[in-house]
Scaffold this active site. Structure first.
Site, PDB file in Angstrom:
ATOM      1  N   LYS A  32       0.952  -1.175  -0.076  1.00  0.00           N
ATOM      2  CA  LYS A  32      -0.076   0.066  -0.107  1.00  0.00           C
ATOM      3  C   LYS A  32       1.085   1.296  -0.099  1.00  0.00           C
ATOM      4  O   LYS A  32       0.598   2.284  -0.850  1.00  0.00           O
ATOM      5  CB  LYS A  32      -0.868  -0.066   1.259  1.00  0.00           C
ATOM      6  CG  LYS A  32      -1.834  -1.126   1.435  1.00  0.00           C
ATOM      7  CD  LYS A  32      -2.805  -1.282   0.240  1.00  0.00           C
ATOM      8  CE  LYS A  32      -3.893  -2.381   0.586  1.00  0.00           C
ATOM      9  NZ  LYS A  32      -3.453  -3.718   0.886  1.00  0.00           N
ATOM     10  N   LYS A  43      -8.945   2.014   4.105  1.00  0.00           N
ATOM     11  CA  LYS A  43      -8.444   0.370   3.858  1.00  0.00           C
ATOM     12  C   LYS A  43      -7.225   0.137   4.979  1.00  0.00           C
ATOM     13  O   LYS A  43      -6.204   1.367   4.943  1.00  0.00           O
ATOM     14  CB  LYS A  43      -7.910   0.021   2.418  1.00  0.00           C
ATOM     15  CG  LYS A  43      -7.135   0.657   1.836  1.00  0.00           C
ATOM     16  CD  LYS A  43      -6.844   0.563   0.216  1.00  0.00           C
ATOM     17  CE  LYS A  43      -5.929   1.210  -0.598  1.00  0.00           C
ATOM     18  NZ  LYS A  43      -5.957   0.989  -1.854  1.00  0.00           N
ATOM     19  N   ARG A  73      -5.041  -5.032 -12.899  1.00  0.00           N
ATOM     20  CA  ARG A  73      -3.747  -5.625 -12.737  1.00  0.00           C
ATOM     21  C   ARG A  73      -2.752  -5.610 -13.718  1.00  0.00           C
ATOM     22  O   ARG A  73      -3.138  -6.238 -14.773  1.00  0.00           O
ATOM     23  CB  ARG A  73      -3.882  -6.859 -11.831  1.00  0.00           C
ATOM     24  CG  ARG A  73      -2.468  -7.932 -11.773  1.00  0.00           C
ATOM     25  CD  ARG A  73      -1.479  -7.171 -10.871  1.00  0.00           C
ATOM     26  NE  ARG A  73      -2.238  -6.796  -9.587  1.00  0.00           N
ATOM     27  CZ  ARG A  73      -2.138  -7.786  -8.495  1.00  0.00           C
ATOM     28  NH1 ARG A  73      -1.784  -9.042  -8.651  1.00  0.00           N
ATOM     29  NH2 ARG A  73      -2.703  -7.298  -7.404  1.00  0.00           N
ATOM     30  N   ARG A 119     -10.395  -6.064 -13.025  1.00  0.00           N
ATOM     31  CA  ARG A 119     -11.410  -6.921 -12.013  1.00  0.00           C
ATOM     32  C   ARG A 119     -12.271  -5.757 -11.764  1.00  0.00           C
ATOM     33  O   ARG A 119     -12.217  -4.925 -11.114  1.00  0.00           O
ATOM     34  CB  ARG A 119     -10.302  -7.013 -11.115  1.00  0.00           C
ATOM     35  CG  ARG A 119      -9.294  -8.121 -11.100  1.00  0.00           C
ATOM     36  CD  ARG A 119      -8.051  -7.763 -10.190  1.00  0.00           C
ATOM     37  NE  ARG A 119      -7.513  -6.835  -9.909  1.00  0.00           N
ATOM     38  CZ  ARG A 119      -6.671  -6.195  -9.237  1.00  0.00           C
ATOM     39  NH1 ARG A 119      -6.145  -7.289  -8.312  1.00  0.00           N
ATOM     40  NH2 ARG A 119      -6.189  -5.121  -9.015  1.00  0.00           N
ATOM     41  N   ARG A 139     -15.541  -3.005  -4.348  1.00  0.00           N
ATOM     42  CA  ARG A 139     -14.239  -3.850  -4.540  1.00  0.00           C
ATOM     43  C   ARG A 139     -14.309  -4.776  -5.634  1.00  0.00           C
ATOM     44  O   ARG A 139     -15.111  -5.328  -5.986  1.00  0.00           O
ATOM     45  CB  ARG A 139     -13.981  -4.656  -3.343  1.00  0.00           C
ATOM     46  CG  ARG A 139     -14.001  -4.190  -1.979  1.00  0.00           C
ATOM     47  CD  ARG A 139     -13.831  -4.886  -1.073  1.00  0.00           C
ATOM     48  NE  ARG A 139     -14.991  -5.748  -0.682  1.00  0.00           N
ATOM     49  CZ  ARG A 139     -15.122  -6.894   0.188  1.00  0.00           C
ATOM     50  NH1 ARG A 139     -14.120  -7.031   0.896  1.00  0.00           N
ATOM     51  NH2 ARG A 139     -16.280  -7.462   0.296  1.00  0.00           N
ATOM     52  N   ASP A 150      -1.558  -2.140  -9.353  1.00  0.00           N
ATOM     53  CA  ASP A 150      -3.140  -1.926  -9.693  1.00  0.00           C
ATOM     54  C   ASP A 150      -3.363  -0.707 -10.031  1.00  0.00           C
ATOM     55  O   ASP A 150      -2.949   0.610  -9.323  1.00  0.00           O
ATOM     56  CB  ASP A 150      -3.584  -1.963  -8.058  1.00  0.00           C
ATOM     57  CG  ASP A 150      -3.543  -3.543  -7.628  1.00  0.00           C
ATOM     58  OD1 ASP A 150      -3.329  -4.441  -8.544  1.00  0.00           O
ATOM     59  OD2 ASP A 150      -4.021  -3.998  -6.425  1.00  0.00           O
ATOM     60  N   GLU A 203      -2.007   0.532  -5.964  1.00  0.00           N
ATOM     61  CA  GLU A 203      -1.017  -0.310  -5.290  1.00  0.00           C
ATOM     62  C   GLU A 203       0.208  -0.679  -5.997  1.00  0.00           C
ATOM     63  O   GLU A 203      -0.106  -0.871  -7.451  1.00  0.00           O
ATOM     64  CB  GLU A 203      -1.818  -1.500  -4.761  1.00  0.00           C
ATOM     65  CG  GLU A 203      -2.933  -1.191  -3.531  1.00  0.00           C
ATOM     66  CD  GLU A 203      -3.591  -2.178  -2.958  1.00  0.00           C
ATOM     67  OE1 GLU A 203      -2.808  -3.504  -3.304  1.00  0.00           O
ATOM     68  OE2 GLU A 203      -4.568  -2.240  -2.314  1.00  0.00           O
ATOM     69  N   ASN A 242       2.047  -4.177  -5.983  1.00  0.00           N
ATOM     70  CA  ASN A 242       2.394  -5.430  -5.247  1.00  0.00           C
ATOM     71  C   ASN A 242       3.308  -5.974  -5.592  1.00  0.00           C
ATOM     72  O   ASN A 242       3.762  -6.113  -6.862  1.00  0.00           O
ATOM     73  CB  ASN A 242       1.019  -6.031  -5.630  1.00  0.00           C
ATOM     74  CG  ASN A 242      -0.233  -5.438  -5.290  1.00  0.00           C
ATOM     75  OD1 ASN A 242      -0.861  -5.752  -4.069  1.00  0.00           O
ATOM     76  ND2 ASN A 242      -0.945  -4.816  -6.049  1.00  0.00           N
TER      77      ASN A 242
END
Length: 320
Positions: free
Chosen positions: A127, A162, A212, A227, A235, A275, A283, A285
């Site tokens: 994050k 979050k 992604r 997504r 979400r 993301d 984000e 990741n």
């Protein structure tokens, strides 16, 4: 070549969509030997090298159910004597995860080749890593102070809150202009001010998907997995019921990937999952990025092959 995967229990793998399984299958197809352990198996004793006390050598059965592997051998494995170590433990990015990276870094000092590099994993919490690139992200706040969160909401009206150590959409809340339940959400997520969280302006482009984008060896996979939230959810995470739709990278996607890819690869991050919502990175990741199989199944582009190509190239470069 021996490849040691440090991962969650392999019995829990959902092989029809697991990216670590896709890596293993491609590596085995090329003749590499598969060894697995869990972070709890890592041990270091003064005067000795870091070992995995319960390392299992696997053979893949060709099936994708509970019996997808056979254990050929089990015993101690010295990390520095493997061809490569792949750290694929899922979040949470907690103290135990940090301790595992220190053990892996010690193994590096002893000659192990670890991907992603342990220090880089620690330096890029998923994050918080975006804060280094403010020009690429939307309005964002990191705090544990309720008054700062309330001020952010007053400015932006529609916000996402979050936890910093979650995954799969866990613990994400949206608060609209009416501020409904904002106080309760702040108390819950911050544990009454004891825990730092992230707050971001809500990006309505989430309706088109939380994309992604995979970076492998600094280069983007040519397709992203959008997504898309379902059933009134905010979400898009697949684990939260989002629908994954593979699509070619947009111009903006490619700009973001080409900007960040070389920077992150130079730091020892062989595999990264960006993301992206709309124009913004949300984000970065680095622990165990996924979506290999979804992209491959929908587009025919072999993400696992690209990854193993990059892994083999990185090992050759280190030997040169």
């Amino acid at each position: 070549m021996d490849l040691l995967f440090v991962a969650d229990p392999i019995e829990s793998f959902k092989t029809h969509k697991d990216s670590t399984f896709a890596m293993m299958r491609e590596a085995a197809r090329r003749g590499h030997r598969l060894i697995v352990c869990e972070p709890s198996d890592l041990v270091w004793v003064r005067g000795h090298r870091v070992v995995a006390r319960r390392a299992r050598t696997l053979a893949l059965t060709g099936r994708e159910q509970a019996d997808w592997f056979e254990v050929l051998a089990e015993g101690e494995c010295i990390l520095a004597e493997t061809g490569a170590v792949l750290m694929r433990k899922d979040p949470p990015f907690d103290a135990e995860y940090i301790y595992a990276t220190h053990l892996l870094q010690q193994a590096e000092r002893e000659g192990a080749r670890v991907f992603n590099r342990p220090a880089a994993l620690r330096d890029h919490p998923e994050k918080l890593a975006i804060l280094e690139f403010p020009e690429l992200i939307g309005p964002t706040l990191v705090t544990r102070q309720p008054e700062a969160i309330r001020a952010f909401h007053a400015e932006h009206h529609d916000i996402i809150l979050k936890p910093l150590d979650g995954m799969g959409g866990m613990g994400i809340f949206r608060v609209g202009p009416d501020g409904m339940n904002l106080g309760s959400i702040i108390e819950t997520l911050t544990d009454d001010g004891a825990t730092t969280i992230m707050v971001q302006r809500f990006l309505p482009e989430i309706a088109q998907g939380d994309k992604r984008i995979l970076l492998i060896g600094g280069m983007p996979v040519p397709f992203a997995l959008a997504r898309i939230p379902q059933g009134g959810e905010v979400r898009g995470n697949l684990a939260a019921g989002g629908r994954g739709v593979a699509q070619p990278l947009s111009r903006r996607d490619r700009e973001l990937a080409e900007h960040l890819g070389p920077i992150l690869a130079a730091r020892g991050l062989l595999l990264v999952g960006l993301d992206v919502i709309g124009e913004c990175v949300t984000e970065i990741n680095v622990t165990s990025p996924t979506c290999f199989q979804e992209i491959t199944q929908q587009t025919g582009f072999d993400v696992a092959a690209m990854f193993v190509d990059a892994l083999e190239a990185a090992l050759r470069d280190r030997e040169a």
